[in-house]
Design a protein around this motif. Structure first.
Motif, PDB file in Angstrom:
ATOM      1  N   TRP A 281      26.426  15.582 -16.892  1.00  0.00           N
ATOM      2  CA  TRP A 281      25.966  14.935 -15.669  1.00  0.00           C
ATOM      3  C   TRP A 281      27.134  14.314 -14.895  1.00  0.00           C
TER       4      TRP A 281
ATOM      5  N   THR B 235      24.528  12.282 -10.648  1.00  0.00           N
ATOM      6  CA  THR B 235      23.441  12.807  -9.827  1.00  0.00           C
ATOM      7  C   THR B 235      22.205  13.147 -10.640  1.00  0.00           C
ATOM      8  N   LYS B 236      22.324  13.136 -11.957  1.00  0.00           N
ATOM      9  CA  LYS B 236      21.173  13.362 -12.825  1.00  0.00           C
ATOM     10  C   LYS B 236      21.348  12.528 -14.082  1.00  0.00           C
TER      11      LYS B 236
ATOM     12  N   THR C  56      23.734   9.907  -2.272  1.00  0.00           N
ATOM     13  CA  THR C  56      24.028  11.336  -2.351  1.00  0.00           C
ATOM     14  C   THR C  56      24.614  11.718  -3.705  1.00  0.00           C
ATOM     15  N   TRP C  57      25.614  10.973  -4.174  1.00  0.00           N
ATOM     16  CA  TRP C  57      26.383  11.383  -5.342  1.00  0.00           C
ATOM     17  C   TRP C  57      26.187  10.509  -6.568  1.00  0.00           C
ATOM     18  N   GLY C  58      25.642   9.329  -6.415  1.00  0.00           N
ATOM     19  CA  GLY C  58      25.570   8.403  -7.534  1.00  0.00           C
ATOM     20  C   GLY C  58      26.938   7.803  -7.817  1.00  0.00           C
TER      21      GLY C  58
ATOM     22  N   SER D  25      30.591  10.789 -10.580  1.00  0.00           N
ATOM     23  CA  SER D  25      29.238  10.890 -10.042  1.00  0.00           C
ATOM     24  C   SER D  25      28.220  10.674 -11.147  1.00  0.00           C
TER      25      SER D  25
END
Length: 177
Positions: A77, A67-68, A42-44, A65
């Protein structure tokens, strides 16, 4: 960057974390260790680990996190703080709770603690603070940083909306200002 916590209900049980996604568990007071890789679909997971154990013997692994993917030298990010929970001595971790999401701001350098005081009306609450940067490592005088805060009243499953607790803003250079 390393961190370690000891289970107050069972001091033989320890959990440690290190950059970027590593965690370690011991059930014999640190004589032997097992190693794992922390994940959150979900979050990295992206570093700055902080491990905490509450008085119920649950472990919490806080981190940044991802996430990208990063683009160039931008750090946008790193968009939230994540708190993952383990109820089995760090052998397994939940997906975690994301905290402090603000688009195009960088969330960094989190720390967590809890209320152990048996007489406190807030016993069991978790508290987390961190720095939010307008643009990480920017020397632009129009970019600022601030200290943010959130808390959990349900054992780390959810966290309150983040609020600013610093009296003044700082710059965005990763230093003491």
């Amino acid at each position: 960057e390393v961190t370690i916590a000891v289970n107050p209900k069972n001091p033989q049980q320890m959990v440690a974390g290190s950059n970027i996604t590593n965690y370690y568990t011991s059930d014999d007071g640190g004589k032997t260790w097992s190693e794992g890789t922390l994940t959150s679909k979900t979050w990295g997971v992206y570093g700055d680990p902080v491990v905490y154990a509450n008085d119920s013997g649950h472990f919490f692994f806080c981190h940044l996190s991802q996430t990208k993917p990063p683009i160039g030298d931008s750090y946008n990010w790193l968009e939230r703080i994540v708190v993952q929970k383990s109820t089995d001595g760090g052998k397994t971790w939940n997906e975690g709770a994301g905290i402090g999401f603000v688009p195009n701001k960088v969330q960094d350098k989190e720390w967590i603690c809890g209320d152990f005081n048996p007489k406190s009306p807030h016993k069991g609450n978790l508290y987390i603070s961190w720095t939010e940067f307008d643009k990480y490592n920017s020397k632009d005088f129009n970019d600022f940083s601030r200290i943010k805060f959130s808390h959990s009243t349900d054992g780390g499953n959810t966290f309150s909306e983040a609020i600013i607790i610093s009296d003044t803003v700082g710059d965005c250079v990763d230093g003491d200002n």
